[in-house]
Design an enzyme around this catalytic site. Sequence first.
Site, PDB file in Angstrom:
ATOM      1  N   ASP A 164      41.037  14.785 -25.395  1.00  0.00           N
ATOM      2  CA  ASP A 164      42.505  14.673 -25.778  1.00  0.00           C
ATOM      3  C   ASP A 164      43.539  13.720 -24.484  1.00  0.00           C
ATOM      4  OD1 ASP A 164      45.103  15.201 -26.600  1.00  0.00           O
ATOM      5  OD2 ASP A 164      44.441  17.777 -26.078  1.00  0.00           O
ATOM      6  N   ASP A 219      49.812  16.734 -32.865  1.00  0.00           N
ATOM      7  CA  ASP A 219      50.123  18.467 -33.647  1.00  0.00           C
ATOM      8  C   ASP A 219      50.134  18.800 -34.371  1.00  0.00           C
ATOM      9  OD1 ASP A 219      48.015  17.487 -31.349  1.00  0.00           O
ATOM     10  OD2 ASP A 219      49.317  19.345 -29.791  1.00  0.00           O
TER      11      ASP A 219
END
Length: 399
Positions: A164, A219
Site C-alpha cells: 500500500d 478503493d
Amino acid sequence: MGKRRCAVVALLATIMAVIMELAPLTVATSRRNMLTNGLGMTPPMGWNSWNHFGCNIDETMIRETADAVVSTGLSKIGYEYVNIDDCWAEISRDDKGNLVPKKSIFPYGIKVLADYVHRKGLKLGIYSDAGYFTCSKKMPGSLDHEERDAKTFASWGIDYLKYDNCNTDGSKPTVRYPVMTRALMKAGRPIFFSLCEWGDMHPAEWGAPVGNSWRTTNDIADNWESMISRADQNEVYAEYARPGGWNDLDMLEVGNGGMTEDEYIVHFSLWAISKAPLLLGCNLRNMTEKTMKIITNKEVIAVNQDPYGFQAKKVRMEGDQEIWAARLSDYRISVVLLNRGPVRYSTTARWGDIGLDPKTEVEARDLWEHKTLRTHFVGNLTATLGSHSCKFYVLKPIA
C-alpha cells in the site's frame, strides 16, 4: 569561429562516446533491478480479506477461508491465493526490527498458517505498506525496512505481497516501490508483487519493471457507481497490460450484497475482459448459490486467463450503451455489450469496431447462458439488455 565550432563538435563527440560506453551498463543495471520473478503470466486469482472483513481478521477465519476455497471447488478452477490484508501485525517491531504477527489473532504465527495453506495446495498472501505505517495505522509499514521485511516474508513462505501507499515520507512512489522490488528479488523466494498505489501517479506507465500488478484506481465500494467508475478509470491503461504485469481495478465485491445479481454479473464480466486480478472479497464460508454461479463461471474466467493477455477497450459508446472488446487466442474475440442506463435497450456490436472484416461470418458463444447461438452473424450482433446488465460473447470466425 571555425576553430571554436570544431572544438565544440569534438567535445560533444567525446561526451556521446562516454554516454554510449555507459549505456550498456545502465541497461544491464536496469534489467538487473527488474522484477523478473516469472509470476503473473495470467492475472492472479484468489481471495482477499479486506472488502468483507476489514481489520476483523484472525487465524481461524483465514484457515476456514482456505478450507472453503478447496471445499467449494474454487481451487480447481484457478483460485489459489488466500491474502491477508491490513491489521495482522503488532504495532511495534521486535528488538531486532522484525515485524511481529499480532499474538491475539495469529497465536501460532504466519509461518504455521502458510504451511497450513500450502498443504491445501493454495498460496498465502500478506500486506504491507511503502510508508512508516499501514493505512489503518494499526501496524508498521515497510519503509526503511524493505530488505528485512522481504526476507521475513520469504522465510514465512509468503507467495503474494500487496503493498500500500499510506503514511509515507513524502517521496514519490516511483522512488519507494522499486526498493521493495529489489528486496523481494534478493529474498530467495518468488513473491507476486502487487502495487497498491491507487493510480495516483499512473503506475501503469512505470509498473512493469517494478511489480506484477498495479492499482489503477482508488478503493472500490460495493455499489454500482463505484464499480463502474473503476472500470472506466482502468480502461484507459489497457495497452500497458501484458503477461507478467496487470492493471488492477481493486478486489471483487461479488457476494457482499450491495449490488443486484445483474450488476454483479457486469462487475465480474468487466473485470474478466479487462484482464484484472480476480480476487474475491466476500465471505467464502457462507456464499449464496447466485454468488457461486457468478464466480465459478469457467467460460468467463477463461477469457480472463487467456494466454494472449490483451485487455479490453471500449470500442463504441453511445449514451448508456457500450461495447467492450479484446482479442483472444485462436483468432477469437471477446465482446461485452453493456447497458449502463436505467431502461431496457437494444445494443449492437459492429464488426468494424471490434476488429473484424465486415464480411466475416462468426459463431457466437454466450458465456452467461453457456450456449452457442444457432444463428451465425455477419457484420454485427445485437442484444436487448435490461438496466445495468450485459451480454458476454466470444466470437469465433467460421472458415
